[in-house]
Write a protein that holds these residues in place. Sequence first.
Motif, PDB file in Angstrom:
ATOM      1  N   ALA A 263       0.864  -1.184   0.000  1.00 39.34           N
ATOM      2  CA  ALA A 263       0.000   0.000   0.000  1.00 39.34           C
ATOM      3  C   ALA A 263       0.894   1.226   0.000  1.00 39.34           C
ATOM      4  CB  ALA A 263      -0.922  -0.012   1.212  1.00 39.34           C
ATOM      5  N   TRP A 264       1.140   1.782  -1.185  1.00 34.95           N
ATOM      6  CA  TRP A 264       2.060   2.902  -1.310  1.00 34.95           C
ATOM      7  C   TRP A 264       1.504   4.116  -0.568  1.00 34.95           C
ATOM      8  CZ3 TRP A 264       6.890   3.248  -2.294  1.00 34.95           C
ATOM      9  CH2 TRP A 264       7.473   4.478  -2.620  1.00 34.95           C
ATOM     10  N   GLY A 265       2.327   4.681   0.313  1.00 31.61           N
ATOM     11  CA  GLY A 265       1.895   5.794   1.142  1.00 31.61           C
ATOM     12  C   GLY A 265       1.569   5.386   2.570  1.00 31.61           C
ATOM     13  N   SER A 266       1.705   4.089   2.877  1.00 32.18           N
ATOM     14  CA  SER A 266       1.383   3.621   4.230  1.00 32.18           C
ATOM     15  C   SER A 266       2.587   3.664   5.167  1.00 32.18           C
ATOM     16  CB  SER A 266       0.818   2.190   4.178  1.00 32.18           C
ATOM     17  OG  SER A 266       1.752   1.281   3.610  1.00 32.18           O
ATOM     18  N   PHE A 291      16.522   0.942  -4.186  1.00 25.99           N
ATOM     19  CA  PHE A 291      16.590   1.404  -2.803  1.00 25.99           C
ATOM     20  C   PHE A 291      15.552   0.716  -1.924  1.00 25.99           C
ATOM     21  CE2 PHE A 291      17.827   5.260  -5.374  1.00 25.99           C
ATOM     22  CZ  PHE A 291      19.194   5.087  -5.192  1.00 25.99           C
ATOM     23  N   ASN A 292      15.784   0.792  -0.604  1.00 23.70           N
ATOM     24  CA  ASN A 292      14.831   0.174   0.325  1.00 23.70           C
ATOM     25  C   ASN A 292      13.579   1.023   0.519  1.00 23.70           C
ATOM     26  OD1 ASN A 292      15.275   2.059   2.647  1.00 23.70           O
ATOM     27  ND2 ASN A 292      17.318   1.138   2.697  1.00 23.70           N
ATOM     28  N   LEU A 293      13.622   2.278   0.082  1.00 21.63           N
ATOM     29  CA  LEU A 293      12.470   3.191   0.159  1.00 21.63           C
ATOM     30  C   LEU A 293      11.906   3.323   1.567  1.00 21.63           C
ATOM     31  CD1 LEU A 293      10.639   2.457  -3.209  1.00 21.63           C
ATOM     32  CD2 LEU A 293      12.156   4.363  -2.633  1.00 21.63           C
ATOM     33  N   GLY A 294      12.795   3.185   2.536  1.00 21.29           N
ATOM     34  CA  GLY A 294      12.379   3.403   3.916  1.00 21.29           C
ATOM     35  C   GLY A 294      12.071   2.161   4.707  1.00 21.29           C
ATOM     36  N   LEU A 295      12.158   0.987   4.087  1.00 19.21           N
ATOM     37  CA  LEU A 295      11.874  -0.271   4.792  1.00 19.21           C
ATOM     38  C   LEU A 295      13.125  -1.152   4.764  1.00 19.21           C
ATOM     39  CD1 LEU A 295       8.314  -1.115   3.388  1.00 19.21           C
ATOM     40  CD2 LEU A 295       8.907   0.113   5.493  1.00 19.21           C
ATOM     41  N   GLN A 322       2.108  -1.393   9.063  1.00 14.81           N
ATOM     42  CA  GLN A 322       1.440  -2.388   8.238  1.00 14.81           C
ATOM     43  C   GLN A 322       1.421  -1.824   6.820  1.00 14.81           C
ATOM     44  OE1 GLN A 322      -2.149  -4.112   9.810  1.00 14.81           O
ATOM     45  NE2 GLN A 322      -2.929  -4.611   7.756  1.00 14.81           N
ATOM     46  N   VAL A 323       2.199  -2.452   5.928  1.00 20.19           N
ATOM     47  CA  VAL A 323       2.459  -1.846   4.617  1.00 20.19           C
ATOM     48  C   VAL A 323       1.790  -2.578   3.465  1.00 20.19           C
ATOM     49  CG1 VAL A 323       4.637  -0.836   5.387  1.00 20.19           C
ATOM     50  CG2 VAL A 323       4.628  -3.136   4.373  1.00 20.19           C
ATOM     51  N   GLY A 324       1.097  -3.668   3.739  1.00 17.19           N
ATOM     52  CA  GLY A 324       0.445  -4.366   2.649  1.00 17.19           C
ATOM     53  C   GLY A 324      -0.004  -5.749   3.044  1.00 17.19           C
ATOM     54  N   ARG A 325      -0.217  -6.576   2.035  1.00 23.51           N
ATOM     55  CA  ARG A 325      -0.728  -7.928   2.269  1.00 23.51           C
ATOM     56  C   ARG A 325      -0.239  -8.847   1.166  1.00 23.51           C
ATOM     57  NH1 ARG A 325      -6.827  -8.120  -0.046  1.00 23.51           N
ATOM     58  NH2 ARG A 325      -6.500  -6.830  -1.887  1.00 23.51           N
ATOM     59  N   VAL A 326      -0.428 -10.131   1.393  1.00 25.19           N
ATOM     60  CA  VAL A 326      -0.079 -11.144   0.402  1.00 25.19           C
ATOM     61  C   VAL A 326      -1.350 -11.565  -0.319  1.00 25.19           C
ATOM     62  CG1 VAL A 326       0.878 -13.448   0.021  1.00 25.19           C
ATOM     63  CG2 VAL A 326       1.896 -11.949   1.748  1.00 25.19           C
ATOM     64  N   VAL A 327      -1.295 -11.536  -1.645  1.00 24.73           N
ATOM     65  CA  VAL A 327      -2.449 -11.907  -2.467  1.00 24.73           C
ATOM     66  C   VAL A 327      -1.997 -12.920  -3.513  1.00 24.73           C
ATOM     67  CG1 VAL A 327      -3.563  -9.669  -2.122  1.00 24.73           C
ATOM     68  CG2 VAL A 327      -2.060 -10.007  -4.093  1.00 24.73           C
ATOM     69  N   THR A 328      -2.949 -13.578  -4.143  1.00 30.37           N
ATOM     70  CA  THR A 328      -2.603 -14.459  -5.250  1.00 30.37           C
ATOM     71  C   THR A 328      -2.231 -13.610  -6.463  1.00 30.37           C
ATOM     72  OG1 THR A 328      -4.932 -14.587  -5.910  1.00 30.37           O
ATOM     73  CG2 THR A 328      -4.094 -16.312  -4.453  1.00 30.37           C
ATOM     74  N   GLY A 329      -1.276 -14.068  -7.232  1.00 24.51           N
ATOM     75  CA  GLY A 329      -0.860 -13.313  -8.406  1.00 24.51           C
ATOM     76  C   GLY A 329       0.459 -13.807  -8.954  1.00 24.51           C
ATOM     77  N   ASP A 330       0.716 -13.478 -10.213  1.00 25.12           N
ATOM     78  CA  ASP A 330       1.930 -13.926 -10.879  1.00 25.12           C
ATOM     79  C   ASP A 330       3.058 -12.910 -10.798  1.00 25.12           C
ATOM     80  OD1 ASP A 330       0.699 -16.314 -11.692  1.00 25.12           O
ATOM     81  OD2 ASP A 330      -0.165 -15.353 -13.469  1.00 25.12           O
ATOM     82  N   THR A 331       2.737 -11.650 -10.455  1.00 23.03           N
ATOM     83  CA  THR A 331       3.764 -10.622 -10.289  1.00 23.03           C
ATOM     84  C   THR A 331       4.167 -10.595  -8.820  1.00 23.03           C
ATOM     85  OG1 THR A 331       2.796  -9.305 -12.072  1.00 23.03           O
ATOM     86  CG2 THR A 331       4.332  -8.200 -10.591  1.00 23.03           C
ATOM     87  N   LYS A 336       0.075  -0.447  -4.794  1.00 25.92           N
ATOM     88  CA  LYS A 336      -1.199   0.227  -4.964  1.00 25.92           C
ATOM     89  C   LYS A 336      -1.264   1.393  -3.994  1.00 25.92           C
ATOM     90  CE  LYS A 336      -3.939  -3.578  -6.805  1.00 25.92           C
ATOM     91  NZ  LYS A 336      -5.242  -4.306  -6.702  1.00 25.92           N
ATOM     92  N   GLU A 337      -1.963   2.434  -4.357  1.00 27.29           N
ATOM     93  CA  GLU A 337      -2.089   3.580  -3.471  1.00 27.29           C
ATOM     94  C   GLU A 337      -2.821   3.188  -2.199  1.00 27.29           C
ATOM     95  OE1 GLU A 337      -0.796   6.594  -3.747  1.00 27.29           O
ATOM     96  OE2 GLU A 337       0.183   6.025  -5.625  1.00 27.29           O
ATOM     97  N   ALA A 338      -2.323   3.657  -1.051  1.00 27.92           N
ATOM     98  CA  ALA A 338      -2.969   3.355   0.223  1.00 27.92           C
ATOM     99  C   ALA A 338      -4.350   3.999   0.267  1.00 27.92           C
ATOM    100  CB  ALA A 338      -2.125   3.869   1.380  1.00 27.92           C
TER     101      ALA A 338
END
Length: 341
Positions: A263-266, A291-295, A322-331, A336-338
């Motif tokens: 979640a970009w911006g979180s 870069f690590n972009l802060g993480l 809390q910066v995101g989640r794990v979802v199904t996907g090939d990438t 995504k914007e927060a």
Amino acid sequence: MSDAYKKAGVDLTAGYAALKTVKQLSGNDQLGAFGGLFPLADQDLTADPVLVAGSDGVGTKLLVAIAAQQHTTIGIDLVAMCVNDVLAQGARPLFFLDYLGLGKTESTRVQAILTGVVEGCRQAGAQLIGGETAEMPDMYTQDHYDLAGFAVGLANRRDLLTPANVRAGDVLIGLPSNGLHANGFSLVRDILFKQHAFALTDEFSELGHSLQAELLRPTQIYVDSVWPLLIRHRVASMAHITGGGLIENVARALPTGLSAEFAWGSWPVPAIMPLLGELGQLTPQDLRETFNLGLGMVLVVHPEERAATLAQLAANRQPAYQVGRVVTGDTPVVFKEAVNG
């Protein structure tokens, strides 16, 4: 003692003095033997113990330290790059060895470098059990040197962190970095000192201090913050964000068929990174791949462990997002914007 070797450019006396210095700094009188010793009798060995090893260097961040003549924290970077990798496998770092290759053994500089190594080991709870200081004229110029390190940790085989532990719906928790850490410095130096010819003493309003102060921030060591989570089995997988940025490193912590959706911006991004993006005309993909972009660390935890994980980190005074989640996907990694609220 013959001075023929000294005339060739190698000062053995200076090397012996460096060994004495690291003995004093580390408090380990056993340093200087042909091999480093680490007793296992005091370790909490399980029925199926596994040793986890990691080796790394500091890269061209060394050139910034050399140009600034500031060597006291570069050893922390060295230890951090190794022990954080070991930690990301689910192991507790036990011991560390260093390698310092240089053109000339200058005692003040060597002491400053080794002071950082000893401090990094202290922060990691690891014992410095050996190393090598190699004076190599003609291989390095008088002012240049290189650093490498090697860490070993211990884990119970069933407690190792692997992508197989991850499932859709898991939560991504990010631990903030201390700036750039020790990655991407070839690009950093190209943008700042080749494309724009800035000086280390230059200050930017976005940073609030000099480039030297910003670029030489030492890499964060996460052992004290994360190990209490590991012994409580709260973490499924983990990524240490080093070279390759968020995209490459987080992908290494996931199995095929699952994607990390950030979640970009979180979480806050250190000012140096968008500044580099602007000065170097970098794309968002460039930034995310470099870069690590802060993480500095990204933890993957099951939803039922989220609250306890965040509470434990808070108890350890470790900021976390809390910066995101794990979802199904090939990438493997997407952004995504927060969504506020």
